[in-house]
Design a protein around this motif. Structure first.
Motif, PDB file in Angstrom:
ATOM      1  N   ALA A  70     104.760  15.644  -7.506  1.00 52.53           N
ATOM      2  CA  ALA A  70     105.693  16.579  -6.873  1.00 52.53           C
ATOM      3  C   ALA A  70     105.165  18.010  -6.972  1.00 52.53           C
ATOM      4  O   ALA A  70     105.240  18.787  -5.999  1.00 52.53           O
ATOM      5  CB  ALA A  70     107.068  16.468  -7.521  1.00 52.53           C
ATOM      6  N   LEU A  71     104.612  18.380  -8.132  1.00 53.60           N
ATOM      7  CA  LEU A  71     104.039  19.717  -8.285  1.00 53.60           C
ATOM      8  C   LEU A  71     102.848  19.918  -7.353  1.00 53.60           C
ATOM      9  O   LEU A  71     102.676  20.993  -6.764  1.00 53.60           O
ATOM     10  CB  LEU A  71     103.613  19.939  -9.742  1.00 53.60           C
ATOM     11  N   ALA A  72     102.020  18.873  -7.222  1.00 58.97           N
ATOM     12  CA  ALA A  72     100.861  18.962  -6.325  1.00 58.97           C
ATOM     13  C   ALA A  72     101.313  19.107  -4.878  1.00 58.97           C
ATOM     14  O   ALA A  72     100.724  19.886  -4.105  1.00 58.97           O
ATOM     15  CB  ALA A  72      99.974  17.730  -6.486  1.00 58.97           C
ATOM     16  N   ALA A  73     102.348  18.376  -4.500  1.00 57.98           N
ATOM     17  CA  ALA A  73     102.864  18.487  -3.142  1.00 57.98           C
ATOM     18  C   ALA A  73     103.416  19.884  -2.892  1.00 57.98           C
ATOM     19  O   ALA A  73     103.203  20.477  -1.822  1.00 57.98           O
ATOM     20  CB  ALA A  73     103.942  17.432  -2.902  1.00 57.98           C
ATOM     21  N   GLU A  74     104.102  20.431  -3.885  1.00 54.21           N
ATOM     22  CA  GLU A  74     104.638  21.794  -3.760  1.00 54.21           C
ATOM     23  C   GLU A  74     103.494  22.809  -3.654  1.00 54.21           C
ATOM     24  O   GLU A  74     103.536  23.711  -2.812  1.00 54.21           O
ATOM     25  CB  GLU A  74     105.514  22.114  -4.976  1.00 54.21           C
ATOM     26  N   ALA A  75     102.458  22.622  -4.480  1.00 54.59           N
ATOM     27  CA  ALA A  75     101.310  23.540  -4.433  1.00 54.59           C
ATOM     28  C   ALA A  75     100.589  23.429  -3.092  1.00 54.59           C
ATOM     29  O   ALA A  75     100.142  24.441  -2.529  1.00 54.59           O
ATOM     30  CB  ALA A  75     100.346  23.236  -5.580  1.00 54.59           C
ATOM     31  N   ALA A  76     100.485  22.197  -2.583  1.00 52.56           N
ATOM     32  CA  ALA A  76      99.847  22.009  -1.274  1.00 52.56           C
ATOM     33  C   ALA A  76     100.657  22.699  -0.181  1.00 52.56           C
ATOM     34  O   ALA A  76     100.096  23.323   0.735  1.00 52.56           O
ATOM     35  CB  ALA A  76      99.698  20.520  -0.972  1.00 52.56           C
TER      36      ALA A  76
END
Length: 91
Positions: A70-76
């Motif tokens: 979820a954090l990676a998706a938000e960062a992306a």
């Protein structure tokens, strides 16, 4: 007492002694088998506890992976927005 009666009593006594010896050997073997069974039960309990700990750890790791995803998706998403902003400024 006649000789044959004494011989018969002696033979019976020997039979009793051998039966007692055999019973002692069987009891000793049964005790050994019971000890082995108890040790195996302890090993099984320890393995079950270890499996439970590993399951809990796997669940925690899965939860952490979901959180990281979820954090990676938000960062992306933020990177994509920053790229779009940058591209719109360059035009």
């Amino acid at each position: 007492m006649k000789l044959w009666a004494k011989i018969l009593i002696g033979v019976q006594s020997l039979c009793i002694v051998f039966m007692l010896l055999y019973a002692f050997i069987l009891a000793s073997e049964a005790t050994k088998q019971a000890t082995i069974a108890e040790q195996q039960a302890q090993i099984a309990v320890a393995a079950q506890q270890e499996a439970e700990m590993q399951r809990k750890l796997a669940e925690e790791n899965a939860e952490e992976a979901i959180r990281q995803n979820a954090l990676a998706a938000e960062a992306a998403g933020q990177a994509r927005k920053a790229l779009e902003d940058c591209q719109s400024k360059n035009k």
